[in-house]
Design an enzyme around this catalytic site. Structure first.
Site, PDB file in Angstrom:
ATOM      1  N   GLY A  58       0.796  -1.238   0.000  1.00 31.69           N
ATOM      2  CA  GLY A  58       0.000   0.000   0.000  1.00 31.69           C
ATOM      3  C   GLY A  58       0.816   1.269   0.000  1.00 31.69           C
ATOM      4  O   GLY A  58       0.323   2.324   0.387  1.00 31.69           O
ATOM      5  N   GLY A  79       2.925   2.205  -2.837  1.00 29.65           N
ATOM      6  CA  GLY A  79       3.395   2.591  -4.169  1.00 29.65           C
ATOM      7  C   GLY A  79       4.616   1.826  -4.640  1.00 29.65           C
ATOM      8  O   GLY A  79       5.316   2.282  -5.545  1.00 29.65           O
ATOM      9  N   LEU A  80       4.900   0.666  -4.042  1.00 26.93           N
ATOM     10  CA  LEU A  80       6.056  -0.117  -4.482  1.00 26.93           C
ATOM     11  C   LEU A  80       5.621  -1.424  -5.157  1.00 26.93           C
ATOM     12  O   LEU A  80       6.392  -2.357  -5.299  1.00 26.93           O
ATOM     13  CB  LEU A  80       7.012  -0.382  -3.303  1.00 26.93           C
ATOM     14  CG  LEU A  80       7.566   0.892  -2.660  1.00 26.93           C
ATOM     15  CD1 LEU A  80       8.438   0.558  -1.453  1.00 26.93           C
ATOM     16  CD2 LEU A  80       8.387   1.726  -3.659  1.00 26.93           C
ATOM     17  N   ASP A 102       4.093  -1.765 -13.839  1.00 27.71           N
ATOM     18  CA  ASP A 102       4.464  -2.500 -12.621  1.00 27.71           C
ATOM     19  C   ASP A 102       4.743  -3.971 -12.911  1.00 27.71           C
ATOM     20  O   ASP A 102       5.729  -4.546 -12.438  1.00 27.71           O
ATOM     21  CB  ASP A 102       3.342  -2.401 -11.579  1.00 27.71           C
ATOM     22  CG  ASP A 102       2.981  -0.966 -11.284  1.00 27.71           C
ATOM     23  OD1 ASP A 102       3.753  -0.065 -11.663  1.00 27.71           O
ATOM     24  OD2 ASP A 102       1.921  -0.738 -10.679  1.00 27.71           O
ATOM     25  N   TYR A 152      -7.515   7.183  -9.307  1.00 25.23           N
ATOM     26  CA  TYR A 152      -6.688   6.718 -10.414  1.00 25.23           C
ATOM     27  C   TYR A 152      -7.526   6.596 -11.689  1.00 25.23           C
ATOM     28  O   TYR A 152      -7.173   7.136 -12.738  1.00 25.23           O
ATOM     29  CB  TYR A 152      -6.068   5.355 -10.035  1.00 25.23           C
ATOM     30  CG  TYR A 152      -5.068   4.839 -11.034  1.00 25.23           C
ATOM     31  CD1 TYR A 152      -3.702   5.028 -10.834  1.00 25.23           C
ATOM     32  CD2 TYR A 152      -5.474   4.179 -12.184  1.00 25.23           C
ATOM     33  CE1 TYR A 152      -2.779   4.557 -11.749  1.00 25.23           C
ATOM     34  CE2 TYR A 152      -4.568   3.711 -13.103  1.00 25.23           C
ATOM     35  CZ  TYR A 152      -3.224   3.893 -12.885  1.00 25.23           C
ATOM     36  OH  TYR A 152      -2.317   3.428 -13.801  1.00 25.23           O
TER      37      TYR A 152
HETATM   38  C1  GLA Z   1       0.301   2.542 -10.575  1.00 25.12           C
HETATM   39  C2  GLA Z   1      -0.118   1.743 -11.804  1.00 25.12           C
HETATM   40  C3  GLA Z   1       0.885   1.905 -12.953  1.00 25.12           C
HETATM   41  C4  GLA Z   1       1.190   3.375 -13.229  1.00 25.12           C
HETATM   42  C5  GLA Z   1       1.499   4.111 -11.923  1.00 25.12           C
HETATM   43  C6  GLA Z   1       1.636   5.606 -12.138  1.00 25.12           C
HETATM   44  O1  GLA Z   1       1.466   2.010 -10.045  1.00 25.12           O
HETATM   45  O2  GLA Z   1      -0.235   0.384 -11.489  1.00 25.12           O
HETATM   46  O3  GLA Z   1       0.397   1.266 -14.094  1.00 25.12           O
HETATM   47  O4  GLA Z   1       0.138   3.981 -13.908  1.00 25.12           O
HETATM   48  O5  GLA Z   1       0.514   3.900 -10.928  1.00 25.12           O
HETATM   49  O6  GLA Z   1       2.712   5.893 -12.938  1.00 25.12           O
END
Ligand code: GLA
Length: 389
Positions: A123, A125-126, A173, A223
């Site tokens: 949770g 952003g990794l 990702d 998002y």
């Molecule tokens: C999340 C999404 C990715 C990308 C990033 C923002 O991690 O899974 O696909 O859009 O946000 O760059």
């Protein structure tokens, strides 16, 4: 690898009373630059980190997935015949989602006993979810005796997010979790899926990842809102230029400025971020190749401003943390990383100043927010792979 495989096998044995025969791992990631560009068919520059999700297990001869998440101390028993989301145990959705997409590709997916363990922070952003998806995929590849091409694997993970989980995410990702390479960042064209591995070692600088310790509130809906706002900008550009360019990738800053009058302020600013971020990401790739930390740092700062002002995906805590970072001596640049709305920052810092940077950052962040942040260093890691047992 960051997880002790022997310990994972011991835990499996305690839980399932049998010896595991299959093991897979996949890393989390940090994005150096190129944020919210992937679903606009643009460019990204992430690297895999030395934090993994590991799955150990063994196939069963029925259609049941017996799953145990060691970190959560939760288990679930699911039938591969009903491949639906599980509200009680949402962590299983990533594994079931992968199984579901494999079935759609006519790949053999058998039941299995699986233990999941990992140290990718969740949770923040990794990409702990991409790591789980890609670890599950490598696990099923082994039990099913097939192997997908890397781009196909990443696309499958993206479909899990888009179709199974309802998040309109891009491909970054899963792609980096599958295809990362030790000591390299990955410069990816999110339209053609062509990529270049860029050595990510700077003589004088290293990356510091810092966690604001703020869970990302409302990420999913915000998002998807951004994705829609970009589509809205594209619709205006298409109309103005009578063009078939389907994504923001197809337009330049001059194109955007030419139809500013026809566009609402919000889609205009979202598009301005994406188009400028694509330019910055290409420049950043070159800066990384040249080992030019000063230029890369400046591009990271510019990216962060654009994400704050135009894309509006930062948060109070992210802004405080990056502002403190930039004031530290030895900091080349700082930005939020990942989807935003909380989570982590990435900082390019002079090697000699790294220790003082971390202490200073955490101290002043706590002073300003009352929150205990966290910092860690990671060399770029390898992508997902099977593990020998
Ligand atoms: C999340 C999404 C990715 C990308 C990033 C923002 O991690 O899974 O696909 O859009 O946000 O760059």
């Amino acid at each position: 690898m960051s997880i002790d495989i022997q310990q994972a096998c011991d835990a499996y044995q305690r839980h399932f009373k049998a010896v595991p025969t299959v093991a897979a791992r996949a890393p989390g990631r940090v994005n150096v630059i190129g944020e919210h560009t992937d679903y606009n068919h643009g460019f990204v520059l992430p690297m895999a980190i030395e934090h993994d999700t590991v799955i150990v297990g063994r196939p069963r001869d029925d259609n049941v997935l017996c799953l145990y998440a060691q970190n959560l101390e939760r288990s679930a028993e699911l039938s591969l015949e009903q491949r639906t989301r599980n509200e009680q145990e949402p962590w299983t959705d990533y594994i079931m989602g992968v199984a579901d997409q494999l079935v759609a590709l006519n790949k053999p997916v058998s039941g299995a006993d699986m233990l999941v363990v990992g140290d990718v922070p969740v949770g923040c952003g990794l990409s702990s979810s991409a790591a789980l998806e890609m670890a599950a995929l490598v696990f099923f590849e082994q039990t099913g005796g097939f192997k997908l091409e890397d781009a196909e694997a990443a696309l499958l993970g993206q479909r899990v997010e888009n179709e199974f989980l309802g998040l309109s995410t891009g491909i970054m990702d899963q792609f980096i979790s599958r295809s990362g390479k030790k000591n390299h960042a990955l410069f990816l064209d999110c339209r053609s899926h062509a990529f270049d591995l860029i050595p990510a070692a700077f003589e004088e600088a290293l990356f510091v990842i810092a966690n604001t310790a703020c869970p990302r509130g409302l990420t999913a809906s915000k998002y998807n809102e951004r994705v829609d706002e970009c589509k809205c900008a594209v619709a205006t550009l298409q109309e103005y230029f009578q063009s078939s360019g389907s994504h923001l990738r197809d337009y330049t800053m001059n194109d955007l400025l030419a139809c500013q009058e026809m566009m609402e302020d919000i889609p205009f600013r979202r598009a301005r971020h994406v188009i400028s971020e694509n330019e910055r990401t290409q420049q950043a790739c070159e800066a990384m190749r040249q080992g030019d930390a000063a230029l890369l740092g400046a591009l990271m700062n510019a990216s962060d401003i654009s994400l704050r002002v135009d894309y509006e995906v930062t948060s109070r805590e992210l802004d405080i943390m990056t502002a403190i970072a930039r004031e530290c001596s030895g900091c080349f640049g700082a930005r939020m990383t990942g989807a935003g709305f909380g989570g982590c920052t990435i900082n390019l810092v002079h090697r000699d100043a790294a220790d003082t940077f971390c202490t200073h950052l955490l101290h002043h962040y706590a002073e300003a927010t009352g929150k205990d942040g966290d910092v860690f260093l990671s060399d770029p890691a390898d992508g997902a792979c099977p593990l020998a047992l």
